[in-house]
Write an enzyme that holds these catalytic residues in place. Structure first.
Site, PDB file in Angstrom:
ATOM      1  N   ILE A  14      -8.369 -16.028   3.530  1.00  0.00           N
ATOM      2  CA  ILE A  14      -9.615 -15.490   4.097  1.00  0.00           C
ATOM      3  C   ILE A  14     -10.815 -15.978   3.296  1.00  0.00           C
ATOM      4  CG2 ILE A  14     -10.827 -13.415   4.866  1.00  0.00           C
ATOM      5  CD1 ILE A  14      -8.116 -11.932   4.748  1.00  0.00           C
ATOM      6  N   LEU A  37      -6.243 -19.978  -8.642  1.00  0.00           N
ATOM      7  CA  LEU A  37      -5.299 -20.940  -8.043  1.00  0.00           C
ATOM      8  C   LEU A  37      -3.855 -20.520  -8.307  1.00  0.00           C
ATOM      9  CD1 LEU A  37      -7.117 -24.346  -8.742  1.00  0.00           C
ATOM     10  CD2 LEU A  37      -7.204 -22.922  -6.689  1.00  0.00           C
ATOM     11  N   THR A 127      -8.136  -3.268   2.808  1.00  0.00           N
ATOM     12  CA  THR A 127      -7.164  -3.428   3.888  1.00  0.00           C
ATOM     13  C   THR A 127      -6.888  -2.104   4.591  1.00  0.00           C
ATOM     14  OG1 THR A 127      -4.789  -3.794   4.247  1.00  0.00           O
ATOM     15  CG2 THR A 127      -5.431  -3.273   2.016  1.00  0.00           C
ATOM     16  N   ASP A 128      -6.470  -2.188   5.854  1.00  0.00           N
ATOM     17  CA  ASP A 128      -6.069  -0.964   6.570  1.00  0.00           C
ATOM     18  C   ASP A 128      -4.806  -0.352   5.969  1.00  0.00           C
ATOM     19  OD1 ASP A 128      -4.191  -2.848   7.456  1.00  0.00           O
ATOM     20  OD2 ASP A 128      -4.651  -2.609   9.589  1.00  0.00           O
ATOM     21  N   GLU A 129      -4.097  -1.125   5.130  1.00  0.00           N
ATOM     22  CA  GLU A 129      -2.843  -0.620   4.570  1.00  0.00           C
ATOM     23  C   GLU A 129      -3.065   0.552   3.613  1.00  0.00           C
ATOM     24  OE1 GLU A 129       0.136  -3.482   3.666  1.00  0.00           O
ATOM     25  OE2 GLU A 129      -0.791  -4.992   4.933  1.00  0.00           O
ATOM     26  N   TYR A 150       1.579  -2.934  -3.101  1.00  0.00           N
ATOM     27  CA  TYR A 150       0.370  -3.703  -2.726  1.00  0.00           C
ATOM     28  C   TYR A 150      -0.725  -2.759  -2.231  1.00  0.00           C
ATOM     29  CZ  TYR A 150      -2.818  -6.133   0.445  1.00  0.00           C
ATOM     30  OH  TYR A 150      -3.946  -6.570   1.090  1.00  0.00           O
ATOM     31  N   LYS A 154      -4.491  -1.767  -3.792  1.00  0.00           N
ATOM     32  CA  LYS A 154      -5.760  -1.960  -3.067  1.00  0.00           C
ATOM     33  C   LYS A 154      -6.500  -0.618  -2.942  1.00  0.00           C
ATOM     34  CE  LYS A 154      -7.058  -5.293  -1.477  1.00  0.00           C
ATOM     35  NZ  LYS A 154      -7.866  -6.400  -2.106  1.00  0.00           N
ATOM     36  N   ARG A 214       0.996  -3.804  14.437  1.00  0.00           N
ATOM     37  CA  ARG A 214      -0.149  -4.237  13.632  1.00  0.00           C
ATOM     38  C   ARG A 214      -1.298  -4.572  14.576  1.00  0.00           C
ATOM     39  NH1 ARG A 214       2.867  -2.280  10.526  1.00  0.00           N
ATOM     40  NH2 ARG A 214       3.650  -3.110   8.543  1.00  0.00           N
TER      41      ARG A 214
HETATM   42  P1  NAD Z   1      -4.412 -14.965  -0.327  1.00  0.00           P
HETATM   43  O1  NAD Z   1      -3.170 -14.505  -1.017  1.00  0.00           O
HETATM   44  O2  NAD Z   1      -4.308 -16.025   0.714  1.00  0.00           O
HETATM   45  O3  NAD Z   1      -5.468 -15.480  -1.397  1.00  0.00           O
HETATM   46  C1  NAD Z   1      -5.740 -14.798  -2.581  1.00  0.00           C
HETATM   47  C2  NAD Z   1      -6.605 -15.710  -3.442  1.00  0.00           C
HETATM   48  O4  NAD Z   1      -6.926 -15.007  -4.650  1.00  0.00           O
HETATM   49  C3  NAD Z   1      -5.908 -17.011  -3.864  1.00  0.00           C
HETATM   50  O5  NAD Z   1      -6.798 -18.096  -3.729  1.00  0.00           O
HETATM   51  C4  NAD Z   1      -5.540 -16.777  -5.321  1.00  0.00           C
HETATM   52  O6  NAD Z   1      -5.477 -17.962  -6.085  1.00  0.00           O
HETATM   53  C5  NAD Z   1      -6.686 -15.880  -5.761  1.00  0.00           C
HETATM   54  N1  NAD Z   1      -6.341 -15.024  -6.915  1.00  0.00           N
HETATM   55  C6  NAD Z   1      -5.215 -14.282  -7.070  1.00  0.00           C
HETATM   56  N2  NAD Z   1      -5.244 -13.656  -8.272  1.00  0.00           N
HETATM   57  C7  NAD Z   1      -6.425 -14.003  -8.861  1.00  0.00           C
HETATM   58  C8  NAD Z   1      -7.023 -13.674 -10.097  1.00  0.00           C
HETATM   59  N3  NAD Z   1      -6.427 -12.842 -10.971  1.00  0.00           N
HETATM   60  N4  NAD Z   1      -8.232 -14.200 -10.375  1.00  0.00           N
HETATM   61  C9  NAD Z   1      -8.851 -15.050  -9.504  1.00  0.00           C
HETATM   62  N5  NAD Z   1      -8.307 -15.413  -8.325  1.00  0.00           N
HETATM   63  C10 NAD Z   1      -7.106 -14.892  -8.006  1.00  0.00           C
HETATM   64  O7  NAD Z   1      -5.068 -13.644   0.250  1.00  0.00           O
HETATM   65  P2  NAD Z   1      -5.826 -13.399   1.636  1.00  0.00           P
HETATM   66  O8  NAD Z   1      -4.832 -13.134   2.683  1.00  0.00           O
HETATM   67  O9  NAD Z   1      -6.848 -14.444   1.820  1.00  0.00           O
HETATM   68  O10 NAD Z   1      -6.534 -12.014   1.300  1.00  0.00           O
HETATM   69  C11 NAD Z   1      -7.824 -11.991   0.702  1.00  0.00           C
HETATM   70  C12 NAD Z   1      -8.233 -10.550   0.485  1.00  0.00           C
HETATM   71  O11 NAD Z   1      -8.215  -9.854   1.728  1.00  0.00           O
HETATM   72  C13 NAD Z   1      -7.296  -9.779  -0.437  1.00  0.00           C
HETATM   73  O12 NAD Z   1      -8.062  -8.931  -1.240  1.00  0.00           O
HETATM   74  C14 NAD Z   1      -6.419  -8.984   0.509  1.00  0.00           C
HETATM   75  O13 NAD Z   1      -5.960  -7.794  -0.093  1.00  0.00           O
HETATM   76  C15 NAD Z   1      -7.399  -8.700   1.636  1.00  0.00           C
HETATM   77  N6  NAD Z   1      -6.803  -8.502   2.964  1.00  0.00           N
HETATM   78  C16 NAD Z   1      -5.979  -9.451   3.505  1.00  0.00           C
HETATM   79  C17 NAD Z   1      -5.468  -9.261   4.786  1.00  0.00           C
HETATM   80  C18 NAD Z   1      -4.577 -10.291   5.448  1.00  0.00           C
HETATM   81  O14 NAD Z   1      -4.112 -10.062   6.561  1.00  0.00           O
HETATM   82  N7  NAD Z   1      -4.325 -11.450   4.832  1.00  0.00           N
HETATM   83  C19 NAD Z   1      -5.788  -8.118   5.500  1.00  0.00           C
HETATM   84  C20 NAD Z   1      -6.627  -7.158   4.913  1.00  0.00           C
HETATM   85  C21 NAD Z   1      -7.143  -7.384   3.648  1.00  0.00           C
HETATM   86  P1  TYD Z   2       3.006  -9.177   6.999  1.00  0.00           P
HETATM   87  O1  TYD Z   2       2.437 -10.419   7.597  1.00  0.00           O
HETATM   88  O2  TYD Z   2       3.788  -9.266   5.738  1.00  0.00           O
HETATM   89  O3  TYD Z   2       1.806  -8.149   6.866  1.00  0.00           O
HETATM   90  P2  TYD Z   2       1.835  -6.559   6.488  1.00  0.00           P
HETATM   91  O4  TYD Z   2       3.185  -6.115   6.166  1.00  0.00           O
HETATM   92  O5  TYD Z   2       0.973  -6.564   5.293  1.00  0.00           O
HETATM   93  O6  TYD Z   2       1.271  -5.892   7.685  1.00  0.00           O
HETATM   94  O7  TYD Z   2       3.946  -8.498   8.079  1.00  0.00           O
HETATM   95  C1  TYD Z   2       3.439  -8.106   9.346  1.00  0.00           C
HETATM   96  C2  TYD Z   2       4.536  -7.371  10.051  1.00  0.00           C
HETATM   97  O8  TYD Z   2       5.604  -8.287  10.329  1.00  0.00           O
HETATM   98  C3  TYD Z   2       5.156  -6.271   9.212  1.00  0.00           C
HETATM   99  O9  TYD Z   2       5.513  -5.177  10.061  1.00  0.00           O
HETATM  100  C4  TYD Z   2       6.414  -6.916   8.643  1.00  0.00           C
HETATM  101  C5  TYD Z   2       6.835  -7.881   9.731  1.00  0.00           C
HETATM  102  N1  TYD Z   2       7.527  -9.121   9.279  1.00  0.00           N
HETATM  103  C6  TYD Z   2       8.728  -9.492   9.880  1.00  0.00           C
HETATM  104  O10 TYD Z   2       9.246  -8.806  10.781  1.00  0.00           O
HETATM  105  N2  TYD Z   2       9.327 -10.652   9.460  1.00  0.00           N
HETATM  106  C7  TYD Z   2       8.801 -11.425   8.477  1.00  0.00           C
HETATM  107  O11 TYD Z   2       9.435 -12.459   8.105  1.00  0.00           O
HETATM  108  C8  TYD Z   2       7.572 -11.038   7.885  1.00  0.00           C
HETATM  109  C9  TYD Z   2       6.946 -11.858   6.794  1.00  0.00           C
HETATM  110  C10 TYD Z   2       6.967  -9.871   8.324  1.00  0.00           C
END
Ligand code: NAD
Ligand code: TYD
Length: 349
Positions: A14, A37, A127-129, A150, A154, A214
């Site tokens: 993101i 990274l 996050t909504d989690e 996780y 958060k 979700r």
């Molecule tokens: P991601 O895992 O793709 O990226 C995380 C980034 O943070 C990476 O570039 C990593 O190198 C960097 N990072 C990790 N630890 C670090 C540290 N100690 N110092 C500096 N950089 C560090 O994550 P994402 O999916 O892009 O999520 C970004 C944010 O959005 C997170 O805070 C996550 O909790 C939140 N979020 C994600 C989702 C989703 O669906 N992916 C949904 C809701 C909220």
């Molecule tokens: P995920 O992408 O890990 O997001 P989150 O658990 O944070 O919502 O998973 C999304 C949903 O998909 C969750 O209910 C778990 C399920 N899931 C599978 O069924 N198979 C998989 O291999 C993965 C990674 C997730």
């Protein structure tokens, strides 16, 4: 400087979309991207954005207070947006420690830097989690009941940010988004993992009965919401960011099979036949939904991308960037995959 922003975690999924949005939508702003990274952070996510007077990359850890204080002293940013996190629930089940370190202690270091003054807006990406397993859509004042390490980490960061706002009066905002999907997402999360496995001829592992729900938010829409929160949100406020695209996992996986089949001209039945139920994730939340009326009413944000369109865009991107997937799944990915998909959560490694 009024138009200088530090983005942490800008090389992740993101964060990299957000950095790109800032560079295109706010071209006169200076963006400093600070990223450790980790396995999830990838400089290749931003190859189109070169170092310039408007963009600087800093390789570093948000837990490193000397580094953070130095960047804040040098840059005097107007705002900070904290994306940096350990972000995957399954990894937090294997080992919670890095989640506590980055997601909680890292947030504390950044909040302490904001306490020193000068910064006008700090957006914590949440996050909504944090609401846990819900039936009725929670609004922003609902009790936090996180289920996974996780989500707990958060939620802890959110509470810390809110406490700093109340105690020290610092200018924080929180954006809690639903599940994001789109290009550049590491293939450990549901959608990119299923696309990768579909293209690689591997099984499509659905946890438990696949009826978990979700709300799927296209990453570009989340980034426009975060920009609105950064620029116009009420200080001290939390904003839920949901798309209203609620779907059971099994429907999402079947939709991926059908679209991948269409895009690659293979028989959809051949892909659908690879869906396999695997034992469930411990503590698995059945349902995430949120009441996102606040951000719509106060900031006028609405998502622009219907799920089918966003999913097709995403699948096309993965089809056209199989080299990217190869690269990010080369290192430790296999070991991770074996650890999670052997579904032996206590015995990592
Ligand atoms: P991601 O895992 O793709 O990226 C995380 C980034 O943070 C990476 O570039 C990593 O190198 C960097 N990072 C990790 N630890 C670090 C540290 N100690 N110092 C500096 N950089 C560090 O994550 P994402 O999916 O892009 O999520 C970004 C944010 O959005 C997170 O805070 C996550 O909790 C939140 N979020 C994600 C989702 C989703 O669906 N992916 C949904 C809701 C909220
Ligand atoms: P995920 O992408 O890990 O997001 P989150 O658990 O944070 O919502 O998973 C999304 C949903 O998909 C969750 O209910 C778990 C399920 N899931 C599978 O069924 N198979 C998989 O291999 C993965 C990674 C997730």
């Amino acid at each position: 400087m009024q138009n200088s922003v530090v983005v942490t975690g800008g090389c992740g999924f993101i964060g990299s979309h957000f950095v790109r949005l800032l560079r295109t939508a706010r071209p006169d702003w200076r963006v400093v991207n600070l990223d450790k990274l980790t396995y999830a952070g990838n400089l290749a996510n931003l190859t189109d954005i070169g170092e310039s007077g408007h963009y600087r990359f800093v390789h570093g850890d948000i837990v490193d207070s000397d580094l953070i204080n130095g960047v804040v002293r040098d840059e005097q940013p107007w705002g900070i947006v904290n994306f940096a996190a350990e972000s995957h629930v399954d990894r937090s089940i294997l080992d919670p420690a890095p989640f506590l370190r980055t997601n909680v202690l890292g947030a504390q270091v950044l909040l302490d830097a904001v306490r020193q003054g000068g910064i006008k807006r700090f957006v914590q990406i949440s996050t909504d989690e944090v609401y846990g397993d819900v039936q009725t859509p929670p609004d922003e004042e609902a009790t936090l009941r996180p289920s996974s390490p996780y989500a707990a980490s958060k939620g802890a960061a959110d509470l810390l940010a809110l406490s700093y706002h109340r105690t020290y009066g610092i200018p924080i905002l929180i954006a809690r988004s639903a599940n994001n999907y789109g290009p550049h997402q590491f293939p450990e999360k549901l959608i990119p993992l299923m696309i990768r496995n579909a293209l690689a001829g591997e099984i499509l592992p659905v946890y438990g009965d696949g009826a978990q729900v979700r709300d799927w938010l296209f990453v570009g829409d989340n980034c426009t919401a975060i920009l609105q929160v950064l620029e116009h949100g009420r200080l001290g406020a939390v904003y839920n960011v949901g798309a209203g695209e609620h779907r059971p996992n099994i429907d999402v996986v079947r939709a991926i099979c059908r679209l991948v089949a269409e895009e690659t001209r293979v028989d959809p039945q051949a892909l659908l036949a690879r869906i396999q139920s695997v034992p469930d994730r411990p503590g698995h939340d059945r349902r995430y939904v949120m009441d996102s009326s606040r951000i719509r009413a106060e900031l006028g944000w609405t998502p622009a991308t219907p799920f089918q369109d966003g999913l097709r865009t995403t699948i096309r991107w993965y089809l056209e960037h199989q080299d990217w997937t190869e690269r990010v799944t080369s290192g430790d990915y296999r070991a991770y995959y074996e650890a999670v998909y052997r579904r032996n959560w206590g015995a990592h490694g």
